[in-house]
Design an enzyme around this catalytic site. Structure first.
Site, mmCIF file in Angstrom:
data_model
loop_
_atom_site.group_PDB
_atom_site.id
_atom_site.type_symbol
_atom_site.label_atom_id
_atom_site.label_comp_id
_atom_site.label_asym_id
_atom_site.label_seq_id
_atom_site.Cartn_x
_atom_site.Cartn_y
_atom_site.Cartn_z
ATOM 1 N N HIS A 84 132.293 -58.758 49.170
ATOM 2 C CA HIS A 84 132.075 -59.712 50.272
ATOM 3 C C HIS A 84 130.906 -60.646 49.927
ATOM 4 C CE1 HIS A 84 133.636 -56.284 53.055
ATOM 5 N NE2 HIS A 84 134.584 -57.201 53.020
ATOM 6 N N LYS A 100 135.687 -48.942 67.984
ATOM 7 C CA LYS A 100 135.744 -47.477 68.127
ATOM 8 C C LYS A 100 136.004 -46.782 66.796
ATOM 9 C CE LYS A 100 136.578 -46.903 73.000
ATOM 10 N NZ LYS A 100 137.322 -48.059 73.532
ATOM 11 N N ARG A 123 141.598 -60.264 46.676
ATOM 12 C CA ARG A 123 141.280 -59.413 45.525
ATOM 13 C C ARG A 123 142.478 -59.265 44.605
ATOM 14 N NH1 ARG A 123 139.397 -54.671 49.270
ATOM 15 N NH2 ARG A 123 141.285 -55.507 50.187
ATOM 16 N N SER A 138 135.630 -51.779 51.673
ATOM 17 C CA SER A 138 134.715 -51.062 52.581
ATOM 18 C C SER A 138 135.215 -49.637 52.789
ATOM 19 C CB SER A 138 134.660 -51.758 53.936
ATOM 20 O OG SER A 138 134.173 -53.054 53.798
#
Ligand code: PNS
Length: 163
Positions: free
Chosen positions: A17, A41, A90, A128
């Site tokens: 990123h 959440k 990517r 991530s």
């Protein structure tokens, strides 16, 4: 004055990123990294935590700011008088979802253009999701995230372990 919006979940920011942010900052006058509040959440970090990590990791880039957005991206882009949306690509596997999202956003607002930028090839495997998995299993994520993010991950996992 060209402003671009770089939206994402950034749960957490990776070096991939950051590479896209640095490239965009060289090309445009203003880059707004927009952290999506959605999925709060399921996310490891809250939106404010994600924003702070990005702010610390981009403190040396004077034309980059970080914000939290909710609702439709195209509406946020208009609110910020953005000229385009930046997304990182990517690998081929990203393409289908990105293509769908870009064209859907365009059908919602013809003026919102999406530009794709490739991060450095050595980051093409980075996500991530994998960073969180490696950190959770005690692996070293130093090569994949900034020191600020590494510290935040360690803090979050220590907190989870204590509960
Ligand atoms: O990092 P991500 O999870 O791939 O980012 C996806 C994100 C947040 C950019 C996308 O889900 C989004 O734009 N959400 C805002 C709501 C919206 O506008 N949805 C319609 C997209 S076509």
């Amino acid at each position: 004055m060209k402003t671009v919006i770089y939206p994402g979940s950034f749960d957490p920011l990776t070096n991939g990123h950051l590479d896209v942010i640095q490239r965009a900052a060289r090309l445009f006058d203003r880059v707004i990294v927009a952290v999506a509040r959605k999925g709060e959440k399921q996310a490891l970090f809250g939106p404010a935590e994600r924003k702070t990590m990005i702010e610390h990791s981009t403190a040396n880039l004077s034309n980059v700011s970080v914000d939290i957005f909710e609702g439709l991206l195209v509406e946020y882009v208009e609110q910020q008088s953005g000229h385009a949306v930046i997304r990182g690509l990517r690998a081929l596997s990203d393409f289908e979802f990105e293509f769908q999202m870009a064209l859907m956003n365009r059908s919602l607002n013809e003026k919102v253009e999406t530009l794709f930028m490739m991060p450095r090839a050595s980051y093409s495997f980075l996500s991530s999701h994998l960073v969180k998995e490696i950190a959770t299993l005690g692996g070293d994520v130093s090569a994949f995230v900034t020191p600020e993010v590494k510290e935040a991950l360690a803090g979050k996992l220590a907190q989870a372990g204590a509960n």
